[in-house]
Structure formats: C-alpha cells, structure tokens
Design a protein around this motif. Structure first.
Motif, PDB file in Angstrom:
ATOM      1  N   LYS A   5       3.521  56.746  19.421  1.00  0.00           N
ATOM      2  CA  LYS A   5       4.667  56.067  20.025  1.00  0.00           C
ATOM      3  C   LYS A   5       4.330  55.579  21.431  1.00  0.00           C
ATOM      4  O   LYS A   5       4.596  54.447  21.807  1.00  0.00           O
ATOM      5  N   THR A   8       2.026  52.609  21.316  1.00  0.00           N
ATOM      6  CA  THR A   8       2.696  51.356  20.942  1.00  0.00           C
ATOM      7  C   THR A   8       3.489  50.803  22.119  1.00  0.00           C
ATOM      8  O   THR A   8       3.429  49.616  22.429  1.00  0.00           O
ATOM      9  N   THR A   9       4.228  51.678  22.769  1.00  0.00           N
ATOM     10  CA  THR A   9       5.043  51.226  23.897  1.00  0.00           C
ATOM     11  C   THR A   9       4.150  50.637  24.986  1.00  0.00           C
ATOM     12  O   THR A   9       4.404  49.557  25.519  1.00  0.00           O
ATOM     13  N   LEU A  11       1.127  49.443  24.771  1.00  0.00           N
ATOM     14  CA  LEU A  11       0.513  48.187  24.358  1.00  0.00           C
ATOM     15  C   LEU A  11       1.501  47.030  24.448  1.00  0.00           C
ATOM     16  O   LEU A  11       1.182  45.961  24.969  1.00  0.00           O
ATOM     17  N   ALA A  12       2.710  47.323  23.938  1.00  0.00           N
ATOM     18  CA  ALA A  12       3.718  46.263  23.963  1.00  0.00           C
ATOM     19  C   ALA A  12       4.035  45.876  25.400  1.00  0.00           C
ATOM     20  O   ALA A  12       4.128  44.691  25.733  1.00  0.00           O
ATOM     21  N   LEU A  15       1.332  43.839  26.945  1.00  0.00           N
ATOM     22  CA  LEU A  15       1.343  42.509  26.355  1.00  0.00           C
ATOM     23  C   LEU A  15       2.363  41.614  27.039  1.00  0.00           C
ATOM     24  O   LEU A  15       2.075  40.482  27.441  1.00  0.00           O
ATOM     25  N   LEU A  19       1.764  38.358  29.374  1.00  0.00           N
ATOM     26  CA  LEU A  19       2.360  37.051  29.091  1.00  0.00           C
ATOM     27  C   LEU A  19       3.070  36.493  30.309  1.00  0.00           C
ATOM     28  O   LEU A  19       2.925  35.329  30.652  1.00  0.00           O
ATOM     29  N   PHE A 100     -13.291   7.912  32.239  1.00  0.00           N
ATOM     30  CA  PHE A 100     -12.042   7.282  31.788  1.00  0.00           C
ATOM     31  C   PHE A 100     -11.310   8.110  30.745  1.00  0.00           C
ATOM     32  O   PHE A 100     -10.089   8.080  30.670  1.00  0.00           O
ATOM     33  N   THR A 101     -12.067   8.872  29.952  1.00  0.00           N
ATOM     34  CA  THR A 101     -11.406   9.777  29.014  1.00  0.00           C
ATOM     35  C   THR A 101     -10.566  10.784  29.789  1.00  0.00           C
ATOM     36  O   THR A 101      -9.398  11.016  29.492  1.00  0.00           O
ATOM     37  N   ASN A 104      -7.545   9.147  31.570  1.00  0.00           N
ATOM     38  CA  ASN A 104      -6.419   8.806  30.697  1.00  0.00           C
ATOM     39  C   ASN A 104      -5.585  10.020  30.327  1.00  0.00           C
ATOM     40  O   ASN A 104      -4.357   9.928  30.219  1.00  0.00           O
ATOM     41  N   THR A 105      -6.247  11.148  30.137  1.00  0.00           N
ATOM     42  CA  THR A 105      -5.451  12.344  29.828  1.00  0.00           C
ATOM     43  C   THR A 105      -4.670  12.776  31.060  1.00  0.00           C
ATOM     44  O   THR A 105      -3.532  13.219  30.949  1.00  0.00           O
ATOM     45  N   VAL A 107      -3.562  10.754  33.325  1.00  0.00           N
ATOM     46  CA  VAL A 107      -2.456   9.797  33.467  1.00  0.00           C
ATOM     47  C   VAL A 107      -1.278  10.251  32.613  1.00  0.00           C
ATOM     48  O   VAL A 107      -0.135  10.283  33.060  1.00  0.00           O
ATOM     49  N   ALA A 108      -1.598  10.678  31.381  1.00  0.00           N
ATOM     50  CA  ALA A 108      -0.526  11.084  30.465  1.00  0.00           C
ATOM     51  C   ALA A 108       0.177  12.340  30.959  1.00  0.00           C
ATOM     52  O   ALA A 108       1.372  12.523  30.711  1.00  0.00           O
TER      53      ALA A 108
ATOM     54  N   TYR B  16      11.321  51.093  17.688  1.00  0.00           N
ATOM     55  CA  TYR B  16      10.293  51.725  16.872  1.00  0.00           C
ATOM     56  C   TYR B  16      10.288  51.230  15.430  1.00  0.00           C
ATOM     57  O   TYR B  16       9.575  51.743  14.589  1.00  0.00           O
ATOM     58  N   VAL B  21       7.654  46.019  16.082  1.00  0.00           N
ATOM     59  CA  VAL B  21       6.278  46.200  16.548  1.00  0.00           C
ATOM     60  C   VAL B  21       5.407  45.068  16.011  1.00  0.00           C
ATOM     61  O   VAL B  21       4.639  44.435  16.744  1.00  0.00           O
ATOM     62  N   THR B  24       6.105  41.823  17.794  1.00  0.00           N
ATOM     63  CA  THR B  24       5.623  41.845  19.177  1.00  0.00           C
ATOM     64  C   THR B  24       4.137  41.554  19.222  1.00  0.00           C
ATOM     65  O   THR B  24       3.661  40.757  20.021  1.00  0.00           O
ATOM     66  N   PHE B  25       3.410  42.194  18.339  1.00  0.00           N
ATOM     67  CA  PHE B  25       1.966  41.971  18.356  1.00  0.00           C
ATOM     68  C   PHE B  25       1.593  40.588  17.841  1.00  0.00           C
ATOM     69  O   PHE B  25       0.566  40.040  18.216  1.00  0.00           O
ATOM     70  N   TYR B  52       3.272   4.014  21.361  1.00  0.00           N
ATOM     71  CA  TYR B  52       2.958   4.817  22.552  1.00  0.00           C
ATOM     72  C   TYR B  52       1.510   4.606  22.996  1.00  0.00           C
ATOM     73  O   TYR B  52       0.598   4.647  22.190  1.00  0.00           O
ATOM     74  N   LEU B  54       0.172   6.111  26.146  1.00  0.00           N
ATOM     75  CA  LEU B  54      -0.097   7.052  27.247  1.00  0.00           C
ATOM     76  C   LEU B  54       0.568   6.640  28.555  1.00  0.00           C
ATOM     77  O   LEU B  54       1.034   7.474  29.299  1.00  0.00           O
ATOM     78  N   ILE B  55       0.539   5.362  28.852  1.00  0.00           N
ATOM     79  CA  ILE B  55       0.938   4.938  30.182  1.00  0.00           C
ATOM     80  C   ILE B  55       2.375   4.417  30.209  1.00  0.00           C
ATOM     81  O   ILE B  55       3.155   4.768  31.074  1.00  0.00           O
ATOM     82  N   TYR B 260     -10.233   9.248  17.681  1.00  0.00           N
ATOM     83  CA  TYR B 260     -10.461   9.529  19.105  1.00  0.00           C
ATOM     84  C   TYR B 260     -10.573   8.231  19.909  1.00  0.00           C
ATOM     85  O   TYR B 260      -9.949   8.077  20.956  1.00  0.00           O
ATOM     86  N   PHE B 264      -8.146   7.545  22.907  1.00  0.00           N
ATOM     87  CA  PHE B 264      -8.568   7.728  24.298  1.00  0.00           C
ATOM     88  C   PHE B 264      -9.388   6.578  24.847  1.00  0.00           C
ATOM     89  O   PHE B 264      -9.716   6.567  26.029  1.00  0.00           O
ATOM     90  N   TYR B 267      -6.305   3.529  24.103  1.00  0.00           N
ATOM     91  CA  TYR B 267      -4.967   4.042  24.468  1.00  0.00           C
ATOM     92  C   TYR B 267      -3.911   3.766  23.397  1.00  0.00           C
ATOM     93  O   TYR B 267      -2.742   3.643  23.713  1.00  0.00           O
TER      94      TYR B 267
END
Lengths: 451, 305
Positions: A5, A8-9, A11-12, A15, A19, A100-101, A104-105, A107-108, B16, B21, B24-25, B52, B54-55, B260, B264, B267
C-alpha cells in the motif's frame, strides 16, 4: 500488504508530482560555462555566468551558411556580449534547408528567434517581421552611411523591413590553371552560354573532368535566363503576382544545353550533383571540375576551401550584346521577429552588426559587400586579394545596364515552382520529356500557382 | 461522526481500488496518446479540408485537396515508388532475418554475442548517421564502387540512375533486420524439438522439416513480423530524405517524404494532411488484406477454426 500500500501511494504521489513539475515551466538552470576561464568555445551557446542582478536580457538568433560564416558570426556575437554584459545571445546555425524547416515550424508556433536571417524570399514572412522604421526614426538603427539604393533592396511597400547584411551577385568561379591546361581562353565580361558550353565540352574532352560543377538551375535557366532575353522581362513580374514573360520557348535553350552537357559527361548527372554537400565538396574545390556557380559573397569560402587561385567571371549571357540578367541584390538581412519580447534590443544588435567597423572586420564581407560607406572604406583599407576581387566584381555587375524594373525578390510560390523546374530538368536529362515539353510544362505550372 | 467515517472509508476504497491504481499508472501514456496522437489526428483531419499553410488563416475548401491528389502526377509516382519499396524490402528483410535467426538458434556459447552483433544495426534504426554512411558507401568514389572496379566491373552511378537509386535504400532496410530476427529466434525456440525428432525418424531431411514443421509452426510470428515491417516500410523517410532527397527524377520520392516536402517546404499543410489520411487508409487496407490472407497460411496450434 501494508508495504504494498505504501509503495503504491508513494509511486502515485511521485508520479503526480513529476507531472506537475513538468508543467510548472522551466526552472532556472543556468549552466556555468565560464569555470574553465575566459575561453568560450565556438560550440557553446554563449550562456555566461550571471553576475549582476540576474536580469540578463536573452536574445535568440539564427542564420544559415557556411562554416566560415558560422565562425565569424559567433565571434561577432561574443564581441557584442563582451561590450554589453547585460545581453546574452543564444544562437543556432543551420544549412539552408534545415534553417527554413526550423523557421517554418517556429512560425507556426509563434516562437521565431528574436533575430533571424532572411533572403529574397522575405515576402513569405512579412507577417513575422517587425519593420525597422520606428528604430530608424528614434536613432536606434543608424542608416546615415548608406544610400537609398541600398536601403531599397530590403524595403517592401515603403517599409524598411531590415538592412541588407551585404550585397552580392551571381557569377561563375573558375580555375585559370585548368583553363590554360585545356587550352581554353578565360571568359571575358560578356561571354555567352554558347561559349560556356563550348568551354565545358573542351575541358571535359581534354582533361577528362567535368567542365562545370553544378549551376543553380532555377536562377541561370529561369530568373536570370528570362531577364537575359530582353531588358523588360523578368521570370516573376515585379509585382510578384504573375509571371513576367509570356513565351515558354524562352526556356528551351537552357534545358537543351543541360541535357547535351550531361550526355557528353561534361556536367555531373543528378546522382553526382546529389553528392555535393557543401562548398567544401564542390567539384571545383576537389579539382574535378573547372567551373562552378557562385554567389559573389561565397567566393571567399570557395577559395579558402580550394586553397588555390580561382577567378570569378560574370554569369554567361544569352546574347553577347544583350542584357546580362545579373543584378546586385541583398544577399541576406537580419530581421526582428514579431514574437520577440525585446525588439528594441534586437534592433540594437542589428545596428551593431551592420554599422560596427570592428564587427565587420571580423565578418570580412562574408555575407556580401557591406552597405555602409564607413564599413566599406574601413574594410577596403586592408582588404586581401579575394575581398578586392569581390569588390571589383560587384562594381563590374553594377556597371551593366539593367531593365527599368528588376525583380530581386520572389513570391511565396517560388519554392514549389523551383522544385518543379529542377524535376523537369532531370526529366529532360533522362529523356522523359523534350526541352520544348518541359518548358511549356513549367510555364503552365508556374502560371497556375498564381491563380 | 459516522458520516465522516463513512466518507473516509469510501475515499480509502477509491484510492486502493485496482482500477484507480491502474488508471493512475496509465495516465502518462493516456495523456501522451491524447496529446500527441489523437488531438493531432483530429486537427490534421480538419486541416485536410482546408488550405492551411502555417502562416495565414485557413479557408475551408471541402474535398479539393483529395481531388487534387488524384490529379497530381508526382503523388501518383510517389505511391508507385513506395509500393515498390515495400514489395521488395519487406520480404527480403524477413527472409534474411529468418535465415540468421535459424543459424543463431543452435546451442553455442557465442550465440548471445552474435545475436547482439546482428541486432546493432536495428538499434541505430533509421538514423541520419547510418544514412550518411550508406550514402558514402554508394557514392561514385565510395567503397562499393571501389570493390566493383577491383573486380573489373565498371563503376556504377547508384544515385544517378533512376532504376538503381532504390537499391541502396532497400539494402539499407534489409541490413536492419535485427528486431525481426530476435522475434523469429524466440519463435524458433518455442517449436518443440520432438516434432523434428519424429520427422527424423520418419526419414525427413533438413529442408523437408524446415518447410513442413518450422514454417507452419512459425507462421503466426511471420504474420506479426510481416504486418509490423510492412507498416514501418510504408513510413520510410530518413533514407530517402538524407541520401537521395527523392531524386533522381522522383525515383525515390517516398510517400512520407512527399508529405514532408508539401508540408514543410511548400507550406501546403492542408494538402499534406489529406495525403497523410489517404496513406492511413491505404496502409489499413493492405494490413487488412494481409490479415484476411493469413487464414490460408497461418497455422494455429490450438486448432481454433
């Protein structure tokens, strides 16, 4: 059982903690790079010890280019940081495609670097650029040492988007020793594509190497190629909303010539071209070709890599007495992004980059001839031979007669048109299409992009 | 008082509870799956009906992107090229993996070492570094051409010839057979040795017992590997992106590379999204076909009909 028990507590709990920690934004984990003394290697991103009140202003910057450019730019950044201890510039550099790749990302996701480099494709990114007008008006950016003509290269609809970090023009770099060995006369200022082709064929025949390494097909065949037909023509109309010519046949000769040269073995086939990774791997550098296409500001890197005498000639013309098609253009510019929280600081750095003699002595015109008189004069005082060659070349191109309206920038759809053109060049080489069919096809394809 | 006690008890019960559980995991995965798979998929579905880029703000354009796909010569060629790649690379890779696995199930001390050795190429996966090495190997002055020239054969322009450019890419995939091999090796060990002994007594030779015993017993595993490798082959990207950039003349312009580039480089996010959805459908169909056909050739020991 009890142990289970508790486990588990625990670990949770860990976690959940983990996060929330992920979501709580980044902690201040400044890396101390200065423990090993003042030495700051070129790879480190310039994070320095935070001495004062911890309120360092962080600027993010990125560019593309050759190793020479990376090294020089990093040195300039370090110089600026040493003069402005409250500024911390984080930089990234890429090759052209990678840049440029990434851009561009960014920019987005609205996270473009504070200071970023753009070329003639800047109209695509208009929404992301903070114009310099305000900073020029309040004196943050000084434009008193340049001319309207130079300022015009980076303006759009009356707004000064950035300052050119150098001007350049395209030409053909060649090895005079190989020309002599093959018994070919060196090019003169108004040589034609026919003469160029003949030189390629003779060099290949006599020396068994390629006449020329790769050309930038789209520029030589299309954008410059069309302007060589007549003073009034451009591939893209100056308004950038349509094509600037209406006869697809103007594209035929170049395609036919490319096919002929590959067939003769005087020009690398598409596979061999794909093997060229960078300037250092260019066939002119490795001695496997006698010529290559070059932007004048790259001449320095090219000669440095080749480590022997190379000369530069203007790009060949269609007609010896016709327009050269060559223009002086802004090679690149550094822009401030709309995502920047400190545009004023970015403007200050750009001003330093363009106006500081000290900075430009490090840069040595690698991005092209500087546009500021003060900087240019200082550089010319102790310019080496290569730099002088570059100046003379730009002077020569500048002396050519050009059309009324020359389009040096490009519309958004340029990339896809360019790729389609390069694909068609390959199809012509492999015999899938005749030059006439390919010319018609690219003309129609490009026209459709504007509808 | 009693109420509080009761509530405490129910909270305790909730905490419990096996389900709590479990969830959660599983939460990190669920969050990741929603955030990085489901939501992007829904967004991409929406974008596939828009222009669309991008810009700029997108406009709804209905089925235009899907209609455009079937008029796009480059797209159709990329489908052909990808199918060709899958058709050649997957069977070759599986055959090779099975062959090595067969060799490595013998009882010997060095087996573990050899297994790790053969697994290494798969560990480094579709990385840029491997692709760059492959590019060097097959370049005009590379190792392969040197060997050919030493053998008195004229050197080959691997990446300059439309028909040959695919060969190095397929060979690279086949070379990375490690993960299928490990699975095959595990499967081979599961086959009871009594089968072989019985066959031997009946006078079967090695080839016969391989065809009549090994292959049928291994068929569920072959099915698994076939499905997994087919899916991953459809998604091949790095090799073409790094080595050939899709050329020459689009001869190696794989589906995902074209997606791709549309996204990219040009655009054209809407168009690229539409393309990805078509790809999903095509891949599902082919996987379904493999499963359907499996009834004819997968042998299941439990004898379920």
């Amino acid at each position: 059982m009890k142990l289970k028990k508790i486990m588990t507590t625990l670990l949770a709990a860990s976690l959940v903690l983990g996060l929330t920690a992920c979501g709580s934004g980044k902690k201040n984990t400044t890396v101390d790079n200065d423990t090993s003394g003042a030495k700051n290697t070129e790879q480190s991103s310039g994070t320095k010890k935070d001495e004062s009140n911890g309120e360092k202003i962080k600027l993010r910057m990125a560019w593309w280019g050759s190793q020479t450019r990376h090294d020089a730019t990093v040195k300039v950044i370090e110089l600026y940081e040493s003069q402005n201890p409250n500024i911390d510039i984080e930089y990234e550099f890429f090759d052209f495609d990678g840049y440029f790749t990434k851009l561009n990302t960014l920019v987005a996701s609205n996270t473009v670097w504070d200071i970023f480099q753009l070329g003639g494709n800047f109209p695509t990114y208009l929404d992301k650029i903070v114009p310099l007008d305000e900073y020029i008006a309040n004196g943050t950016v000084d434009t008193s040492h340049t001319t309207d003509a130079y300022l015009l290269t980076t303006q759009y609809k009356g707004s000064q988007l950035a300052l050119s970090s150098g001007v350049n023009s395209y030409g053909i770099a060649y090895d005079p020793a190989l020309f002599a060995q093959a018994g070919v006369a060196e090019p003169n200022d108004n040589w034609t594509w026919d003469e160029w082709k003949q030189a390629c064929l003779t060099i290949h025949e006599k020396l068994g190497i390629y006449g020329s390494s790769k050309l930038d097909d789209f520029i030589s065949g299309c954008s410059m190629g069309i302007s060589q037909e007549d003073y009034s023509l451009n591939f893209f109309a100056p308004s950038n909303d349509k094509l600037g010519f209406d006869d697809p046949n103007m594209l035929v000769d170049y395609l036919a010539m490319r096919k002929e040269l590959v067939k003769a073995g005087a020009y690398p086939d598409p596979g061999a071209i794909a093997e060229i990774k960078d300037i250092e791997g260019d066939y002119l550098v490795t001695g496997e070709a006698a010529m290559t296409w070059v932007a004048s500001n790259q001449l320095k890197s090219l000669i440095k890599a080749a480590d022997r005498e190379l000369k530069i000639a203007p790009a060949p013309r269609k007609f010896a007495d016709g327009p050269s098609g060559s223009v002086i253009q802004s090679s690149q510019m550094l822009c401030i992004s709309k995502d920047s929280k400190v545009p004023e600081e970015a403007a200050k750095f750009i001003n330093f980059f363009i106006n500081s003699v000290e900075a430009n002595e490090i840069l040595q015109g690698e991005r092209g001839i500087p546009i500021m008189d003060t900087v240019r004069m200082a550089l010319q005082l102790n310019a080496d031979e290569t730099t002088n060659t570059m100046y003379n070349f730009i002077d020569l191109i500048g002396s050519y007669k050009t059309g009324e309206e020359v389009n040096v920038i490009s519309p958004e759809c340029k990339t896809i048109i360019e790729d389609q053109y390069k694909l068609l060049v390959e199809q012509v080489i492999y015999g899938d299409k005749t030059p006439e069919e390919a010319a018609k096809e690219i003309f129609d394809f490009a026209s459709r992009q504007f509808k | 008082m009693e109420k509080k006690e009761k509530r405490k008890l129910s909270l305790h019960k909730f905490l419990y509870n096996d389900n709590t559980v479990g969830y959660t995991f599983a939460l990190p995965f669920i969050i990741g799956f929603l955030g990085f798979t489901i939501v992007p998929m829904i967004v991409s579905m929406y974008y596939s009906f828009t222009d669309y880029n991008l810009i700029k703000q997108e406009n709804f354009i209905g089925l235009d992107n899907y209609i455009r796909l079937f008029q796009d010569v480059r797209f159709l060629k990329s489908v052909r090229v990808t199918l060709k790649y899958v058709f050649f690379s997957v069977p070759l890779k599986l055959a090779f993996a099975l062959f090595i696995a067969y060799l490595l199930t013998r009882k010997s001390k060095a087996v573990t070492f050899y297994r790790s050795l053969y697994y290494i190429p798969s560990l480094i996966g579709g990385s840029i570094a491997v692709s760059l090495v492959w590019k060097e190997l097959f370049s005009s002055k590379g190792l392969i051409n040197s060997i050919l020239m030493n053998l008195g054969i004229e050197k080959v322009s691997w990446f300059g010839d439309q028909k040959l450019a695919m060969v190095p890419l397929i060979l690279m995939t086949v070379w990375q057979f490690g993960s299928s091999m490990i699975i095959f090796a595990a499967g081979l060990k599961e086959i009871p040795s009594t089968y072989y002994e019985a066959a031997k007594i009946d006078g079967a030779n090695k080839g016969q017992s391989f065809v009549k015993i090994t292959l049928p017993c291994l068929s569920p595993i072959i099915l698994y590997n076939l499905v997994m490798q087919t899916i991953s082959a459809f998604m091949a990207f790095t090799q073409a992106f790094v080595i050939t950039k899709g050329g020459p003349n689009d001869a190696t312009n794989f589906y995902s590379l074209y997606v791709y580039n549309q996204a990219f480089k040009y655009y054209d996010m809407g168009y690229a999204s539409a393309m990805s959805w078509v790809m999903l459908v095509v891949m599902s169909l082919i996987t379904l076909l493999i499963f359907k056909s499996s009834k004819r050739w997968v042998f299941s020991e439990a004898g379920q009909e």
